[in-house]
Design a protein around this motif. Sequence first.
Motif, PDB file in Angstrom:
ATOM      1  N   MET A 121       0.856  -1.148   0.001  1.00  0.00           N
ATOM      2  CA  MET A 121      -0.077   0.112  -0.140  1.00  0.00           C
ATOM      3  C   MET A 121       0.764   1.303   0.183  1.00  0.00           C
ATOM      4  O   MET A 121       0.723   2.211  -0.868  1.00  0.00           O
ATOM      5  N   ALA A 125       2.831   3.751  -3.889  1.00  0.00           N
ATOM      6  CA  ALA A 125       2.463   5.106  -4.367  1.00  0.00           C
ATOM      7  C   ALA A 125       3.762   5.280  -5.554  1.00  0.00           C
ATOM      8  O   ALA A 125       3.254   6.211  -6.320  1.00  0.00           O
ATOM      9  N   ALA A 177      -2.999   1.042  -2.648  1.00  0.00           N
ATOM     10  CA  ALA A 177      -1.814   2.043  -3.057  1.00  0.00           C
ATOM     11  C   ALA A 177      -2.764   3.175  -4.205  1.00  0.00           C
ATOM     12  O   ALA A 177      -2.436   3.995  -4.352  1.00  0.00           O
TER      13      ALA A 177
END
Length: 177
Positions: A121, A125, A177
């Motif tokens: 998660m 990014a 994410a």
Amino acid sequence: MLSRSASTPSTQVSHESCSSTNKPEKCDHQDAPDSTADGALGMEEACDGWSEKNSTPPAEPIPADSGYAWVIVVCAALNLMCTLGVVNSFGVFSTYYINYIYPNVSAASIAWVGTTMSLFMLGGAIATGPLTDRFGFRLVSLAGTAICCVALLLASFTNALWQLVLTQGVMFGIGAA
């Protein structure tokens, strides 16, 4: 009055968009100084591409406090609540997994599910930033929501811990994410 500092770049204002005809005409701001008290005068402040000869004024942006903007805020809050809620409440999942689903597996092994979920998660990014730039927030958010839903659905059918790590850990982490 403030003087122009070395860090403030000078702005060149183009007067091509100030008139709808091919003859160059003088804009209202053509005689205005190149800088204001605050610093450089930007293109948006100097010439908005609309003169009295143009038939339509420039489109105004949607105000930040409109009803649709608050719908977006509520949707974003619900999205964060669901994704971060599942990740932060993994203690409830792990207690259930230890007591009922995988009683013969150590708690340290089950903790890998939550660790993997957090890793993907937060580390995801790196990939979702460029994806959002390319495809837009709506498409990436909807894809993430679908991945999270499928991941939790598949996690309910797992029989081995490695399947749980792949579904709830990796797959849900990527979707969050």
